[in-house]
Enzyme design. Structure first.
Site, PDB file in Angstrom:
ATOM      1  CD  GLU A  80      -2.806   1.441   0.450  1.00 28.89           C
ATOM      2  OE1 GLU A  80      -3.775   2.130   0.765  1.00 28.89           O
ATOM      3  OE2 GLU A  80      -2.708   0.910  -0.677  1.00 28.89           O
ATOM      4  CG  ASP A 108      -3.847  -2.918   2.310  1.00 29.49           C
ATOM      5  OD1 ASP A 108      -3.858  -2.093   1.375  1.00 29.49           O
ATOM      6  OD2 ASP A 108      -4.872  -3.299   2.896  1.00 29.49           O
TER       7      ASP A 108
END
Length: 252
Positions: A80, A108
């Site tokens: 992310e 992420d």
């Protein structure tokens, strides 16, 4: 809301959020709630990663003080916060190196200890509802899901919370602080309700002209994770242990 975000979050987090919104053609002047949500999600991802390493024995350890120990490896790879092209490059490299199944959607984080991708969620609603939405979208048992709320609740795949209790408590405390600071400024209701958000946007636009000349206080401390947003193959160079950097919103 925009002023609050710039005061409350580290400038590097704000910059990453701005780039993410620009990449998807979104206007942060209008989508102020999304701007706040992206910054919050980014910070939680970085806090999730901060201070967690793997030692020579393959054990997960938490290190918070500066330490030149070059034998420590970061436990989490941060995906992310990167642009989509670089993010997929990192994911592909991880899959080629570890044999992990390539996810359908960008996750992420990657956990080198548990050998799994992680999807982090931050919700203003009930955690179990958001968890089910994430699970139905991802539809993969190979991606671990961990949801946090602004009320201190959390939910994770198979009740496996990955981090130690203290690390999770830091994240929960930060989220609770953000909620309280929003509430103090009359922003929380609009953050939760789209209807209220439209009303707040009108107020924000009116007040921007009045506040244009005022100085803005921001925290210049950088989350350790923000210093290491680089391709995973450079991980061996990231050997310094990291110092705590939990940001606090300035008071009015």
């Amino acid at each position: 809301m925009e002023d609050f975000v710039r005061q409350c979050f580290n400038p590097m987090i704000v910059e990453l959020a701005e780039k993410a919104m620009k990449e998807y053609g979104e206007d942060l002047k209008i989508e102020t709630n999304k701007f706040a949500a992206i910054c919050t999600h980014l910070e939680v991802c970085f806090m999730y990663s901060d201070f967690h390493f793997i030692n020579e024995q393959g054990e997960s350890i938490v290190v918070e003080l500066d330490d030149p120990n070059a034998l420590l490896k970061h436990r989490f790879e941060i995906i992310e916060g990167r642009d989509r092209t670089m993010a997929w490059t990192v994911v592909n490299s991880i899959c080629n190196t570890t044999g992990a199944e390539k996810p359908k959607f960008l996750p992420d984080l990657y956990d080198y200890k548990e050998n799994r991708f992680i999807e982090i969620g931050v919700t203003r609603r009930e955690v179990h509802i958001y968890y089910l939405e994430k699970a139905n979208k991802i539809k993969s048992e190979n991606t671990h899901i961990h949801i946090f709320s602004f009320t201190g609740e959390e939910m994770a795949t198979k009740a496996d919370y990955t981090l130690d209790e203290e690390s999770r408590a830091r994240i929960k405390t930060r989220l609770f602080t953000i909620r309280q600071e929003m509430a103090n400024r009359g922003l929380w209701d609009s953050f939760v309700s789209p209807k209220e958000a439209k009303k707040q946007l009108k107020k924000d636009l009116k007040s921007q002209e009045q506040c244009a000349g005022l100085p803005t206080k921001v925290s210049r401390r950088t989350s350790p994770a923000l210093r290491i947003l680089e391709p995973m193959w450079m991980d061996s160079n990231r050997t310094a242990a990291l110092r705590a950097s939990f940001l606090k919103c300035p008071k009015k």
